[in-house]
Design an enzyme around this catalytic site. Structure first.
Site, mmCIF file in Angstrom:
data_model
loop_
_atom_site.group_PDB
_atom_site.id
_atom_site.type_symbol
_atom_site.label_atom_id
_atom_site.label_comp_id
_atom_site.label_asym_id
_atom_site.label_seq_id
_atom_site.Cartn_x
_atom_site.Cartn_y
_atom_site.Cartn_z
ATOM 1 N N TYR A 109 3.012 34.344 48.821
ATOM 2 C CA TYR A 109 3.629 33.019 48.978
ATOM 3 C C TYR A 109 3.805 32.668 50.452
ATOM 4 C CZ TYR A 109 4.602 33.783 44.029
ATOM 5 O OH TYR A 109 4.483 34.041 42.678
ATOM 6 N N GLU A 138 10.832 30.885 42.381
ATOM 7 C CA GLU A 138 11.691 32.042 42.588
ATOM 8 C C GLU A 138 10.841 33.291 42.478
ATOM 9 O OE1 GLU A 138 12.991 30.095 39.797
ATOM 10 O OE2 GLU A 138 14.734 29.166 40.733
#
Length: 148
Positions: free
Chosen positions: A118, A106
């Site tokens: 990411y 998350e």
């Protein structure tokens, strides 16, 4: 310039990692919490080292076919040197060796640098957790990468 090495977390790393947690996160892991993970068979915490200095770490859990990155942090003076990418790569490789098919995490949508990192490492947005974060309150993007 020396290479960044990734090694398993050891007890002697914990004071430095707890300090890194306090720098990076609103709700940091304590030394005791980090130490407890040394005995957790699902925990695979890894440390980035450069010139014999701890520069970052990732807290990773592998359960069955899933891997979850609980935390990843790099000391500010060592950011943008490839440590986070190397930690993510190593976490993915280790998780795949342990039978995981995917790796998830998350992240705050407002943390544009992390979202960009990411995404560049092959993670994709797959969902949203409403009001996941506090101080300040914010949703969390769920990002996943298929590794197996």
């Amino acid at each position: 310039m020396s290479e960044i090495k990734i090694i398993p977390m050891e007890r002697e790393h914990i004071p430095v990692l707890a300090r890194l947690e306090r720098i990076c996160f609103e709700h940091p892991w304590t030394e005791q919490a980090l130490e407890e993970e040394l005995d957790n068979r699902t925990a695979h915490f890894i440390v980035a080292v450069k010139d014999d200095r701890i520069i970052g770490y990732a807290g990773v859990f592998v359960v069955c076919e899933s891997c979850y990155i609980a935390d990843i942090g790099v000391f500010p003076e060592y950011r943008r040197m490839g440590a986070a990418k190397k930690l993510l790569s190593c976490a993915s490789e280790n998780a795949a060796k342990l039978g995981a098919q995917s790796i998830s995490l998350e992240v705050r949508p407002s943390n544009e640098a992390a979202v960009s990192l990411y995404t560049s490492c092959g993670f994709e947005e797959v969902g949203l957790r409403k009001n996941f974060y506090r101080d300040p309150q914010e949703d969390a993007l769920i990002m996943t990468k298929i590794i197996g």
